[in-house]
Design a protein around this motif. Structure first.
Motif, PDB file in Angstrom:
ATOM      1  N   TYR A  72       0.974  -1.084   0.171  1.00 35.06           N
ATOM      2  CA  TYR A  72      -0.050  -0.010   0.029  1.00 35.06           C
ATOM      3  C   TYR A  72       0.795   1.314   0.057  1.00 35.06           C
ATOM      4  O   TYR A  72       0.629   2.411  -0.758  1.00 35.06           O
ATOM      5  CB  TYR A  72      -0.900  -0.109   1.152  1.00 35.06           C
ATOM      6  CG  TYR A  72      -2.016  -0.889   1.129  1.00 35.06           C
ATOM      7  CD1 TYR A  72      -3.102  -0.783   0.134  1.00 35.06           C
ATOM      8  CD2 TYR A  72      -2.345  -1.870   1.916  1.00 35.06           C
ATOM      9  CE1 TYR A  72      -4.081  -1.636  -0.190  1.00 35.06           C
ATOM     10  CE2 TYR A  72      -3.365  -2.676   1.932  1.00 35.06           C
ATOM     11  CZ  TYR A  72      -4.255  -2.537   0.797  1.00 35.06           C
ATOM     12  OH  TYR A  72      -5.440  -3.474   0.676  1.00 35.06           O
ATOM     13  N   LEU A  75       2.574   1.793  -3.443  1.00 34.90           N
ATOM     14  CA  LEU A  75       0.987   2.483  -4.174  1.00 34.90           C
ATOM     15  C   LEU A  75       0.813   3.841  -3.952  1.00 34.90           C
ATOM     16  O   LEU A  75       1.021   4.719  -4.924  1.00 34.90           O
ATOM     17  CB  LEU A  75      -0.294   1.671  -4.032  1.00 34.90           C
ATOM     18  CG  LEU A  75      -0.538   0.228  -4.732  1.00 34.90           C
ATOM     19  CD1 LEU A  75      -1.700  -0.222  -4.474  1.00 34.90           C
ATOM     20  CD2 LEU A  75      -0.393   0.552  -6.298  1.00 34.90           C
ATOM     21  N   PRO A 453      -1.707  -1.448 -11.550  1.00 36.94           N
ATOM     22  CA  PRO A 453      -1.294  -0.822 -10.330  1.00 36.94           C
ATOM     23  C   PRO A 453      -1.638   0.677 -10.497  1.00 36.94           C
ATOM     24  O   PRO A 453      -1.657   1.239  -9.258  1.00 36.94           O
ATOM     25  CB  PRO A 453       0.157  -0.893 -10.218  1.00 36.94           C
ATOM     26  CG  PRO A 453       0.310  -2.545 -11.212  1.00 36.94           C
ATOM     27  CD  PRO A 453      -0.618  -2.401 -12.141  1.00 36.94           C
ATOM     28  N   GLN A 455      -3.815   2.364 -11.729  1.00 37.61           N
ATOM     29  CA  GLN A 455      -5.235   2.425 -11.357  1.00 37.61           C
ATOM     30  C   GLN A 455      -5.536   2.291  -9.873  1.00 37.61           C
ATOM     31  O   GLN A 455      -6.040   3.139  -9.119  1.00 37.61           O
ATOM     32  CB  GLN A 455      -6.245   1.822 -12.255  1.00 37.61           C
ATOM     33  CG  GLN A 455      -7.741   2.114 -11.915  1.00 37.61           C
ATOM     34  CD  GLN A 455      -8.134   3.140 -12.445  1.00 37.61           C
ATOM     35  OE1 GLN A 455      -8.094   3.647 -13.364  1.00 37.61           O
ATOM     36  NE2 GLN A 455      -8.728   4.093 -11.286  1.00 37.61           N
ATOM     37  N   ASP A 456      -4.998   1.339  -9.102  1.00 41.68           N
ATOM     38  CA  ASP A 456      -4.989   1.103  -7.928  1.00 41.68           C
ATOM     39  C   ASP A 456      -4.577   2.150  -7.181  1.00 41.68           C
ATOM     40  O   ASP A 456      -5.013   2.535  -6.133  1.00 41.68           O
ATOM     41  CB  ASP A 456      -4.241  -0.242  -7.602  1.00 41.68           C
ATOM     42  CG  ASP A 456      -4.971  -1.651  -8.128  1.00 41.68           C
ATOM     43  OD1 ASP A 456      -6.084  -1.284  -8.457  1.00 41.68           O
ATOM     44  OD2 ASP A 456      -4.171  -2.450  -8.183  1.00 41.68           O
ATOM     45  N   SER A 457      -3.348   2.889  -7.389  1.00 39.85           N
ATOM     46  CA  SER A 457      -2.671   4.177  -6.800  1.00 39.85           C
ATOM     47  C   SER A 457      -3.891   5.227  -6.728  1.00 39.85           C
ATOM     48  O   SER A 457      -3.771   5.867  -5.647  1.00 39.85           O
ATOM     49  CB  SER A 457      -1.682   4.356  -7.414  1.00 39.85           C
ATOM     50  OG  SER A 457      -1.573   5.056  -8.704  1.00 39.85           O
ATOM     51  N   ASP A 459      -7.094   4.782  -7.079  1.00 40.56           N
ATOM     52  CA  ASP A 459      -8.152   4.467  -6.018  1.00 40.56           C
ATOM     53  C   ASP A 459      -7.797   4.635  -4.742  1.00 40.56           C
ATOM     54  O   ASP A 459      -8.490   4.805  -3.749  1.00 40.56           O
ATOM     55  CB  ASP A 459      -8.791   3.107  -6.465  1.00 40.56           C
ATOM     56  CG  ASP A 459      -9.422   3.079  -7.715  1.00 40.56           C
ATOM     57  OD1 ASP A 459      -9.687   4.031  -8.339  1.00 40.56           O
ATOM     58  OD2 ASP A 459      -9.446   1.926  -8.369  1.00 40.56           O
ATOM     59  N   LEU A 460      -6.479   4.346  -4.477  1.00 38.46           N
ATOM     60  CA  LEU A 460      -5.955   4.519  -3.053  1.00 38.46           C
ATOM     61  C   LEU A 460      -5.885   5.947  -2.447  1.00 38.46           C
ATOM     62  O   LEU A 460      -6.557   6.245  -1.289  1.00 38.46           O
ATOM     63  CB  LEU A 460      -4.717   3.703  -2.911  1.00 38.46           C
ATOM     64  CG  LEU A 460      -4.063   3.676  -1.352  1.00 38.46           C
ATOM     65  CD1 LEU A 460      -4.901   2.967  -0.512  1.00 38.46           C
ATOM     66  CD2 LEU A 460      -2.823   3.211  -1.532  1.00 38.46           C
ATOM     67  N   PRO A 474      -6.120  -7.371  -1.769  1.00 38.66           N
ATOM     68  CA  PRO A 474      -6.436  -7.235  -2.954  1.00 38.66           C
ATOM     69  C   PRO A 474      -5.181  -7.745  -3.901  1.00 38.66           C
ATOM     70  O   PRO A 474      -5.292  -7.649  -5.209  1.00 38.66           O
ATOM     71  CB  PRO A 474      -6.697  -5.686  -3.275  1.00 38.66           C
ATOM     72  CG  PRO A 474      -5.784  -5.166  -2.275  1.00 38.66           C
ATOM     73  CD  PRO A 474      -5.851  -6.151  -1.145  1.00 38.66           C
TER      74      PRO A 474
END
Length: 475
Positions: A72, A75, A453, A455-457, A459-460, A474
């Motif tokens: 996390y 990210l 990754p 996109q994940d960053s 969203d985080l 996840p």
């Protein structure tokens, strides 16, 4: 002083430029601070800064360093490393000059007046915002950031001092990467939505100046559509049911904020892109709103064989529908007085498939067209003169717009924009075409293999996924 002693005993940081926010990951809370910035211009004598360096610091001395927590953190840092973040302590970058004028005289803190669409660090600032409701001293530590592009230059033309620049604000709603965020959501938010403000300031004296502001927007075609990665150069295209209510929400908001919307659609009329073009036209027809003025411009047909100057034909179409190059915000300020001369009552909303490359060319052409009228009204140009005869100013204008194109493109596609040789020089070149080929290959690689990754960053950082309390990893 206690804050510094507790937070920075080991890192050696002596001061910070701003608190970006506080985020809770899987097992610990962290404060994100800007440690180094650079000035990118001044507006109303207010400094505008870009974040150059940051720190993510734990808010406890002991925390669980499990694998998920580290991922996390990676990210979070991935997002902060790539994001182009700007702020001002005293100027509201989230709002256009016109909206700032409407808030003139308010005693509310800057963050309370901010446009929440463009308040990029809103989620991580929520803890400070909640505390500010009980203790006003927190207000000083809440600094709204925008993600986008800002550059304000101070120059002259016809021996008269001026400032010129762009501010692009990226919406945090439905934000993300090229293939993971397309179209519209049920709330009416569209992917890759950006508001770009072109500013011209005429300096008459130290305490007397005129400001011109011109707003344009870009955003994904407001229907349900997607491109599903299949490792082919052209992904599988999917079009959903007509999202009438979602589209109505989107355009009702756009009209309430900006007035009449001139919808410039640059999607190809044949082949792969045709279904997206047809879906857009069908939804606009179904809405039947008289404040929506749809214009289709077959970019690749009209500008074939490198004749990109023919994009000016589009301006003729827009003018026939009622768009005027006098529709911009204009005010005069002296030491003791603000005189509102004109307000912008409409906006051009431009899109292509990605709202990047073709869109950039059209937006810079519209900015060029409006700037001519602003110079005439401001008395900078003698009758019959054309502003681009000032070659230095033309060079500066073209490069600011091209740099803006690159910034918007990198945030969405991961590479610089295509077609910027035309934006920078006014000509299409073989060198530019080769550069476009390299960027296209890089986009293919990044969008197909690296954007998960990324996109994940998004969203985080934006709070679309909270790792705290999550049962399953996840990863």
């Amino acid at each position: 002083n206690l804050f510094y002693l507790e937070l920075f005993p080991v890192t050696g940081i002596n001061s910070i430029a701003a608190i970006i926010g506080v985020i809770r990951l899987r097992s610990s809370r962290y404060i994100i601070v800007a440690t180094k910035t650079k000035e990118v211009g001044q507006l109303r004598q207010d400094s505008v800064n870009k974040i150059v360096e940051y720190k993510v610091l734990p808010l406890s001395n002991s925390f669980l360093k499990d694998d998920d927590e580290q991922k996390y953190l990676e990210l979070l840092k991935f997002h902060l490393d790539s994001a182009q973040l700007y702020f001002s302590y005293t100027y509201d970058l989230t709002n256009s000059h016109q909206r700032i004028g409407e808030n003139e005289g308010s005693i509310k803190p800057l963050w309370e007046l901010a446009d929440k669409r463009f308040f990029w660090n809103y989620y991580v600032a929520e803890e400070l915002i909640n505390n500010a409701t009980d203790d006003y001293r927190y207000n000083s530590f809440i600094v709204p950031l925008i993600y986008g592009y800002v550059n304000i230059i101070h120059t002259s033309t016809n021996s008269k001092p001026i400032s010129f620049g762009l501010i692009t604000r990226r919406s945090r709603l439905r934000a993300g990467t090229r293939y993971f965020r397309r179209g519209i959501d049920a709330s009416g938010n569209v992917a890759n939505y950006n508001e770009t403000e072109q500013l011209l300031i005429l300096h008459h004296s130290r305490e007397s100046y005129e400001t011109f502001s011109y707003i344009q927007t870009r955003g994904s075609v407001p229907v349900y559509w997607a491109e599903v990665n299949n490792l082919k150069y052209k992904p599988d295209l999917s079009i959903g049911e007509p999202p009438l209510e979602a589209a109505r929400k989107h355009f009702d908001q756009q009209i309430s904020l900006d007035g009449d919307n001139y919808l410039v659609n640059l999607v190809n009329s044949k082949g792969y892109e045709e279904p997206v073009k047809n879906a857009y036209e069908n939804i606009v027809d179904a809405l039947g709103d008289p404040k929506l003025h749809y214009v289709y411009f077959d970019y690749h047909h009209e500008c074939r064989n490198l004749k990109w100057h023919r994009v000016k034909i589009l301006i003729e179409h827009l003018a026939q529908l009622g768009l005027s190059n006098t529709d911009f915000y204009h005010e005069e300020r002296t030491q003791n007085n603000v005189k509102l001369i004109n307000q912008q009552g409409s906006v051009v909303r431009t899109n292509c498939m990605d709202c990047l490359d073709r869109t950039n060319v059209v937006q810079s052409t519209l900015g060029h067209w409006v700037l001519q009228k602003q110079f005439e009204i401001g008395g900078i140009l003698p009758p019959g003169s054309i502003w681009e005869h000032d070659k230095l100013l033309l060079f500066q204008f073209q490069n600011i717009w091209a740099d803006n194109a690159d910034a918007v493109s990198k945030s969405y596609s991961g590479t610089g924009a295509l077609k910027t040789d035309y934006t920078r020089t006014g000509k299409r070149t073989k060198k530019g075409a080769l550069s476009d080929l390299m960027n296209s290959i890089t986009r293919y690689y990044k969008n197909n293999l690296r954007d998960g990754p990324r996109q994940d960053s998004y969203d985080l950082f934006l709070g679309l996924f909270s790792p705290y309390g999550a049962v399953d990893s996840p990863f």
